[in-house]
Write a protein that holds these residues in place. Structure first.
Motif, mmCIF file in Angstrom:
data_model
loop_
_atom_site.group_PDB
_atom_site.id
_atom_site.type_symbol
_atom_site.label_atom_id
_atom_site.label_comp_id
_atom_site.label_asym_id
_atom_site.label_seq_id
_atom_site.Cartn_x
_atom_site.Cartn_y
_atom_site.Cartn_z
ATOM 1 N N GLY A 66 35.896 39.864 -16.579
ATOM 2 C CA GLY A 66 35.432 41.173 -17.128
ATOM 3 C C GLY A 66 33.911 41.171 -17.508
ATOM 4 O O GLY A 66 33.337 42.341 -17.614
ATOM 5 N N MET A 67 33.779 40.292 -18.379
ATOM 6 C CA MET A 67 32.526 40.393 -18.918
ATOM 7 C C MET A 67 31.604 39.866 -17.857
ATOM 8 O O MET A 67 30.192 40.414 -17.788
ATOM 9 C CB MET A 67 32.335 39.241 -20.165
ATOM 10 N N ASP A 72 24.440 43.494 -15.785
ATOM 11 C CA ASP A 72 23.778 44.277 -14.836
ATOM 12 C C ASP A 72 22.767 43.363 -14.033
ATOM 13 O O ASP A 72 21.650 42.921 -14.694
ATOM 14 C CB ASP A 72 22.991 45.111 -15.489
ATOM 15 N N MET A 73 23.289 42.748 -12.868
ATOM 16 C CA MET A 73 22.508 41.901 -12.104
ATOM 17 C C MET A 73 21.018 42.049 -11.874
ATOM 18 O O MET A 73 20.048 41.464 -11.641
ATOM 19 C CB MET A 73 23.202 41.282 -10.855
ATOM 20 N N GLU A 74 20.839 43.449 -11.485
ATOM 21 C CA GLU A 74 19.674 43.970 -11.046
ATOM 22 C C GLU A 74 18.502 44.366 -12.300
ATOM 23 O O GLU A 74 17.419 43.516 -12.121
ATOM 24 C CB GLU A 74 19.731 45.590 -10.277
ATOM 25 N N VAL A 79 17.896 35.735 -16.294
ATOM 26 C CA VAL A 79 18.699 35.433 -17.325
ATOM 27 C C VAL A 79 20.269 35.755 -17.150
ATOM 28 O O VAL A 79 21.057 35.123 -17.387
ATOM 29 C CB VAL A 79 18.413 36.022 -18.613
ATOM 30 N N VAL A 80 20.267 36.974 -16.672
ATOM 31 C CA VAL A 80 21.692 37.458 -16.428
ATOM 32 C C VAL A 80 22.482 36.749 -15.283
ATOM 33 O O VAL A 80 23.655 36.577 -15.077
ATOM 34 C CB VAL A 80 21.757 38.909 -15.995
ATOM 35 N N VAL A 110 35.063 26.184 -25.090
ATOM 36 C CA VAL A 110 35.001 26.816 -26.234
ATOM 37 C C VAL A 110 33.407 26.434 -26.933
ATOM 38 O O VAL A 110 32.768 27.589 -27.309
ATOM 39 C CB VAL A 110 35.987 26.361 -27.229
ATOM 40 N N GLN A 111 32.969 25.479 -26.632
ATOM 41 C CA GLN A 111 31.597 25.221 -27.206
ATOM 42 C C GLN A 111 30.604 25.924 -26.366
ATOM 43 O O GLN A 111 29.540 26.513 -27.036
ATOM 44 C CB GLN A 111 31.101 23.676 -26.851
ATOM 45 N N LEU A 112 30.732 25.953 -25.193
ATOM 46 C CA LEU A 112 29.756 26.886 -24.189
ATOM 47 C C LEU A 112 29.746 28.335 -24.803
ATOM 48 O O LEU A 112 28.797 29.028 -24.757
ATOM 49 C CB LEU A 112 29.987 26.705 -22.741
ATOM 50 N N LEU A 113 31.256 28.692 -24.822
ATOM 51 C CA LEU A 113 31.232 30.237 -25.168
ATOM 52 C C LEU A 113 30.626 30.546 -26.501
ATOM 53 O O LEU A 113 30.273 31.448 -26.820
ATOM 54 C CB LEU A 113 32.424 30.714 -25.037
ATOM 55 N N ALA A 114 31.020 29.554 -27.702
ATOM 56 C CA ALA A 114 30.406 29.706 -28.835
ATOM 57 C C ALA A 114 28.798 29.571 -28.855
ATOM 58 O O ALA A 114 28.189 30.731 -29.452
ATOM 59 C CB ALA A 114 30.702 28.593 -29.657
ATOM 60 N N GLU A 115 28.355 29.103 -27.890
ATOM 61 C CA GLU A 115 26.836 29.122 -27.901
ATOM 62 C C GLU A 115 26.275 30.535 -27.344
ATOM 63 O O GLU A 115 25.485 31.117 -27.619
ATOM 64 C CB GLU A 115 26.456 27.959 -27.054
ATOM 65 N N ILE A 116 27.027 30.895 -26.339
ATOM 66 C CA ILE A 116 26.749 32.288 -25.673
ATOM 67 C C ILE A 116 27.005 33.387 -26.702
ATOM 68 O O ILE A 116 26.170 34.422 -26.920
ATOM 69 C CB ILE A 116 27.540 32.474 -24.484
#
Length: 132
Positions: A66-67, A72-74, A79-80, A110-116
């Motif tokens: 969902g996220m 918004d890819m355009e 970065v997106v 969890v580590q990756l998502l915590a950084e995001i």
């Protein structure tokens, strides 16, 4: 507090958090819920509750997808696109964690998502609660 009462409290709390939230605040609420659900999925693997593990990981992948679909890819550029690839990677790793029953993979995600989440929090802190 009973489980049903806790669930009702969580639903009211979520509604209160999202009613007037900016897009960035919504992402932070989703990230917090995702990280909470990943902790449950990890505990389900450790407790050998495989049906509950499957439901938790399915919920996690749904939140990630969902996220990702809301990006918004355009307008977002490279970065997106990188964020979308990272979300896809996390979803794939969660499928593997479920199949292989490895909490270490969940820990990686969890580590990756915590950084995001930290990045999203930084955006929120710099721009405040401006609605988008």
């Amino acid at each position: 507090m009973t489980y049903d009462a806790y669930q009702s409290y969580q639903a009211v709390n979520l509604k209160a958090q999202t009613t007037q939230a900016s897009p960035v605040q919504l992402v932070l609420v989703l990230m917090d819920g995702l990280l909470d659900e990943l902790a449950r999925a990890r505990a389900h693997i450790e407790g050998r509750r495989y049906e509950l593990k499957a439901a938790s990981l399915e919920k996690c992948v749904s939140i990630i997808n969902g996220m990702s679909s809301a990006l918004d890819m355009e307008a977002g550029g490279e970065v997106v696109q990188n964020l979308a690839r990272l979300y896809d990677y996390c979803a794939e790793r969660l499928y593997r964690a479920g199949a292989e029953l490895k909490v270490e993979i969940i820990d990686e995600v969890v580590q990756l998502l915590a950084e995001i989440r930290t990045g999203w929090q930084g955006i929120h802190d710099r721009h405040g609660a401006v609605r988008g």
